[in-house]
Design an enzyme around this catalytic site. Structure first.
Site, short mmCIF file in Angstrom:
data_model
loop_
_atom_site.label_atom_id
_atom_site.label_comp_id
_atom_site.label_asym_id
_atom_site.label_seq_id
_atom_site.Cartn_x
_atom_site.Cartn_y
_atom_site.Cartn_z
N HIS A 160 0.80 -1.22 0.00
CA HIS A 160 0.00 0.00 0.00
C HIS A 160 0.83 1.28 0.00
CE1 HIS A 160 -4.49 0.99 0.98
NE2 HIS A 160 -4.06 1.60 -0.10
N ASP B 279 -9.80 -0.45 3.97
CA ASP B 279 -8.63 -1.08 4.59
C ASP B 279 -8.99 -1.55 6.00
OD1 ASP B 279 -5.85 -1.50 5.47
OD2 ASP B 279 -5.27 -0.02 3.96
N HIS C 77 -6.65 -1.28 8.12
CA HIS C 77 -5.73 -0.39 8.82
C HIS C 77 -5.88 1.03 8.30
CE1 HIS C 77 -3.99 -4.45 8.24
NE2 HIS C 77 -3.70 -4.36 9.52
N ASP D 54 -3.29 3.20 7.98
CA ASP D 54 -2.10 3.55 7.17
C ASP D 54 -1.78 5.04 7.27
OD1 ASP D 54 -2.22 0.90 6.45
OD2 ASP D 54 -2.82 1.26 4.36
N HIS E 32 4.35 1.15 4.29
CA HIS E 32 2.96 0.86 3.88
C HIS E 32 1.95 1.21 4.98
CE1 HIS E 32 2.09 -3.56 5.35
NE2 HIS E 32 2.78 -2.89 6.23
N ASP F 81 -7.40 -1.81 -0.19
CA ASP F 81 -6.46 -2.79 0.35
C ASP F 81 -7.24 -4.09 0.55
OD1 ASP F 81 -4.84 -4.37 2.09
OD2 ASP F 81 -3.88 -2.55 2.87
N ASP G 2 -6.80 -6.42 2.33
CA ASP G 2 -6.95 -6.88 3.71
C ASP G 2 -8.17 -6.28 4.41
OD1 ASP G 2 -6.27 -4.42 5.02
OD2 ASP G 2 -4.17 -4.99 5.24
N GLU H 110 -1.91 -5.08 -1.88
CA GLU H 110 -1.64 -6.02 -0.78
C GLU H 110 -2.13 -7.45 -1.04
OE1 GLU H 110 0.38 -5.39 1.72
OE2 GLU H 110 0.40 -3.20 1.92
MN LIG Z 1 -3.41 -0.63 3.62
#
Ligand SMILES: [Mn+2]
Length: 361
Positions: free
Chosen positions: A149, A177, A179, A181, A194, A283, A285, A328
């Site tokens: 990312h 996401d 997260h 980030d 990232h 992302d 994830d 990712e």
């Molecule tokens: Mn990310």
């Protein structure tokens, strides 16, 4: 020059490494314009909405696990670009090479302000920004296949600059996401870039030195007011403070459980407004590991594949989409099932198709 380059609208040849790409030598699309598979949404901001700029980034230097650099080739081998061309009717540009940018990655890259591989990530994202910029300046939709990312520093910088120059507008960013980030180099525990792209893109993190993202200027940046998160569930304490202090709009998995994804998308899009170009940075994830196990930092309790697709479909329906990142996917991390990588690649392809206009009916 890559041996089978077919649409030489880049001068990236020194760094381009040709990887297997099953779509390169196939014939031109059978159709342009509206196909049965595509939505009837008109683009508000793109002058060439059927033209799709592809930026395939085989880069993993923003985090420590090898394999995420293999994602673009895996996505392409699974037929993604063929689907975009033949089923959704896009004319593809720049799709003939996966770029590794190895020529700008220095041999020695000691940490700076705790950041790992800072010169490499800075140099690579700068090149990505130039590539995305060239597509976006032409009025094309831009699709970037990562990579980790950190590459969004480049993609969003490129979209922001081109959109300001082309139509005089600031972009909004929807960041999907697990997260946030948004660590700064100083709040990051890991030093992995990232986990920092949003702080550099919004100017919360800055560095004067060109080799450490000093190349980012105001024309590349986005306002924290035009940033919306969806799917968060693993946010560092320092990041929570950053989100609160800056009043950044964020919809966590709690909000999705509480309101449902339909209402969350209404609220997210209302925050942005209907007259703002949107860059979607997805992302993989964000999806629950059940759907996307092959990613570097999986977190349980995530989006279903349908919720992920719905986010993409909803953004497409605004007509405001100008760029999409999918990042990712790490086909080398198959979790504990043989099908992990395959399923994750398949999920990634589905998200991209939905963002680019595939509709269920
Ligand atoms: Mn990310």
């Amino acid at each position: 020059m890559s041996p089978s380059r077919v649409s030489g609208d880049f001068n990236e040849s020194a760094s381009a490494t040709q990887q297997s790409c099953t779509t390169t030598k196939q014939p031109a699309p059978r159709h342009f314009g509206r196909l049965d598979n595509t939505s009837m949404i008109e683009s508000k901001f793109l002058s060439q909405p059927q033209d799709l700029g592809i930026v395939a980034v085989g880069f993993s230097g923003g985090q420590p696990k090898p394999g995420v650099d293999a994602a673009p080739a895996a996505l392409i081998e699974s037929g993604l670009l063929t689907q975009l061309r033949d089923d959704l009717g896009y004319r593809l540009h720049g799709h003939d090479a996966v770029h590794s940018f190895s020529d700008v990655v220095p041999a020695q890259d000691p940490p700076h302000r705790g950041m790992k591989n800072p010169r490499a990530v800075s140099a690579v994202t700068r090149r990505i920004a130039e590539q995305v910029y060239r597509h976006a300046k032409e009025g094309r939709l831009v699709l970037t296949l990562g990579g980790d990312h950190s590459i969004a520093i480049g993609t969003i910088a490129g979209t922001a600059k081109a959109t300001r120059e082309r139509i005089g507008r600031d972009i909004a960013v929807i960041w999907v996401d697990a997260h946030a980030d948004i660590n700064t180099p100083e709040t990051s525990g890991s030093g992995n870039v990232h986990g920092m792209p949003v702080s550099f893109l919004t100017g919360l993190a800055r560095d004067d030195k060109e080799e450490f993202f000093g190349w980012l200027t105001d024309e590349h940046r986005v306002s924290v007011k035009k940033l919306v998160y969806i799917g968060l569930r693993d946010v560092d304490a320092g990041e929570k403070r950053i989100l609160r202090e800056n009043g950044i709009k964020a919809f966590s998995m709690f909000d999705i459980d509480k309101h449902g994804i339909g209402r969350v998308m209404e609220m997210a899009l209302a925050h942005i407004g209907n007259d703002t170009p949107i860059h979607l940075s997805f992302d993989v994830d964000a999806l629950d590991p059940m759907w996307a196990p092959s990613t570097g930092t999986p977190v349980r309790g995530g989006l279903t594949l349908r919720e992920g697709d719905f986010i993409c479909e909803s953004v497409h329906q605004t007509g405001s989409l100008v760029a999409v990142d999918l990042v990712e996917v790490n086909p080398r991390l198959a979790a504990d099932t043989d099908l992990g990588a395959h399923e994750t690649v398949r999920a990634g392809c589905s998200l991209v198709r939905c963002a680019l206009g595939e509709s269920l009916l």
